[in-house]
Each structure stands twice: as C-alpha cells, then as structure tokens.
Design an enzyme around this catalytic site. Structure first.
Site: not given
Ligand SMILES: NC(=O)c1ccc[n+]([C@@H]2O[C@H](COP(=O)([O-])OP(=O)(O)OC[C@H]3O[C@@H](n4cnc5c(N)ncnc54)[C@H](OP(=O)(O)O)[C@@H]3O)[C@@H](O)[C@H]2O)c1
Length: 254
Positions: A163, A67-68, A94, A159
C-alpha cells in the site's frame, strides 16, 4: 456546476475485484451514474451476479474472469474492455488480499502472492491502461489504497508495504502523464465493513480498535468509499492529480 446524475455517462470503466466489497459497490454506483462497467475477479458466478444486478437496474456491464496476480490476464481484461466498448476511459485498481501474517512467519510464496496481487497488479493495471489512454490523450486511473499506507498494523506488514508503494505509483503516473491528459489519484479507506470485517468474529476481535482507534467510532461503508471514488473519477475533480483522499473517520491521526 454539474448535477449529481450521469457523472460517468458513457465512460468505459474497468475495475479489478468487483465480486464483493468495495469493488462491487463501485461497479453498481458507477453503472448507475451512466458508466459501461467491465468488472473482474476470480469468482465468475459472483461477478456475473453483479452484472445481472446492474443490468436489471437498467445499467451496462460485463464481467471478465481475471486473476490479477497473472499480469497477462490484466492485459486481457483491458484489451477485452476496449474490444467490446471501443475505448478505455477509467481504470480502477482495487483487487487485493489482506492476509494476517507476522513478518517472522512470512514465507517466500506468501510474499510473492501478496506483492504480485496487491502491488504488481496495480503497476500493470496502470501500465496496460496507458497503452490505450496515451493515444486517446485522456484517461483517469484510480488506485484503491488504504490508511495502512501510513499506519503500520502488526500482522499486515507486507500488505502495508504494498500500500505504501501504491502511493508512489500514484504519484509516478500522475507526474509522468498529466500533460497527456491522464490523471491518477487514490482513495485510502480506513476500516470498512467489507472483506475480513464481514466476519462477525473479526468485528468482535477488532471492536476496541474500531471504537477507540477511529475518531469516528465505527466501520465505514462500501458506499462511502464508492462515492469518494466517484468524485475523483468525475470531471468535477479534473484538477485533482496525485490526490490521496482518506475516507477513514480520521483513523490515520491516531
Ligand atoms: N475492507 C477494508 O477495511 C479496507 C480498508 C482499506 C483498504 N481496503 C482496500 O479496498 C480494496 C477492496 O477490498 P475489500 O475490502 O472490498 O475486500 P473484498 O471484499 O475481500 O474484495 C476483494 C476483491 O479483490 C478480488 N481479488 C483478490 N485477489 C484477486 C486476484 N488474485 N485476482 C483477481 N481478483 C482478486 C476479489 O475477487 P475474487 O476473490 O473473486 O478474485 C474481490 O472482488 C482492497 O484494495 C483493499 O486493500 C479495504
């Protein structure tokens, strides 16, 4: 000119948040490119499934439940990677949450949860990675940022605050440690088919924003982000430092 195979051969890579989305895509691509991947997240079963998929494809990976938002667990993740594989070549921050909260409704608890997970964990991911990278005199750190570091979207203010700060964190690490053989860059995705956008109702709700708010009128894919990350982490990108690679279909211009 290097070939587009084995770009990360034998590199030890820690990634936060490999249980889904962009982190999962990076774990699989980096392992396919020869890396030893140490994945993490809170959902152990999903994390182990990703490890199993990587191993079935002939790659090397392990999962450390983390848990980060508890920074001691980030230290444990990195220490475990080094204990297992002997060194740390690459750290990818990430993992993040993207709750929809208007500022007028924000609670103190929600503020700390988002800032600790989305910013504090990146700070300490860099901090604890440096413990190993500085004595090695080598290492690459990549922060997965967002187009929202520049573009304000109502409802995701805290958020995007995190960022924006990650942009300065990337520059700080890049400037403080370049002479120690360490580079730090960031990838800034636009709207990607991952996270909230895996929900068809959210995609429908955001249809106008996806089609009219992005010059390339579609969602990006997790693989498009993983490939951008791979480039910045490869030796071919060794002159990139404090680079922000936007993979957003030009969304930041609108
Ligand atoms: N999707 C988009 O449109 C988008 C756009 C811009 C930027 N991003 C960025 O891309 C990155 C990945 O996001 P994603 O879109 O792939 O979303 P996602 O599928 O929801 O993945 C988020 C990941 O973060 C982990 N996580 C969240 N809270 C955590 C915690 N407290 N401890 C450990 N792990 C945690 C989750 O794992 P667990 O739930 O298993 O802990 C999951 O593996 C993020 O930094 C996000 O801000 C995404």
């Amino acid at each position: 000119m290097g070939q587009y195979v084995d770009l990360l051969k034998d590199k030890v890579v820690v990634i936060t948040g490999t249980t889904s989305g962009i982190g999962k895509a990076m774990a699989k691509l980096f392992a396919a490119q020869g890396a030893k991947v140490v994945g993490s997240g809170r959902r152990e079963e999903l994390g182990q499934q990703v490890v199993d998929e990587i191993k079935a494809a002939g790659g090397e990976a392990m999962f450390v439940k983390t848990d980060v938002s508890d920074f001691a667990q980030i230290k444990n993740l990195i220490d475990t990677a080094v204990k297992t594989y002997g060194r740390l070549d690459i750290m990818v921050n990430n993992a993040a949450l993207e709750p929809q909260i208007l500022l007028k409704d924000l609670t103190v608890e929600e503020y700390h949860q988002v800032i600790d997970t989305n910013l504090g964990a990146y700070v300490f991911g860099c901090r604890y990675a440096l413990d190993y990278m500085l004595p090695q005199k080598s290492g690459k750190i990549l922060n997965i940022n967002s187009v929202t570091k520049e573009q304000i979207v109502p409802g995701v203010g805290v958020y995007s605050l995190a960022k924006a700060a990650i942009g300065n964190l990337t520059k700080t690490v890049a400037l403080e440690y370049a002479r120690d053989g360490i580079r730090c860059n960031e990838v800034c995705p636009g709207l990607i088919l991952a996270g909230a956008f895996e929900n068809p109702e959210i995609r429908e709700w955001a249809k106008d924003s996806i089609e009219n708010g992005t010059p390339v009128p579609r969602l990006g894919t997790v693989d498009e982000i993983a490939h951008a990350a791979l480039y910045l982490l490869s030796d071919e990108a060794d002159f990139c430092n404090a680079t922000s690679l936007f993979v957003d279909g030009g969304r930041r211009l609108i």
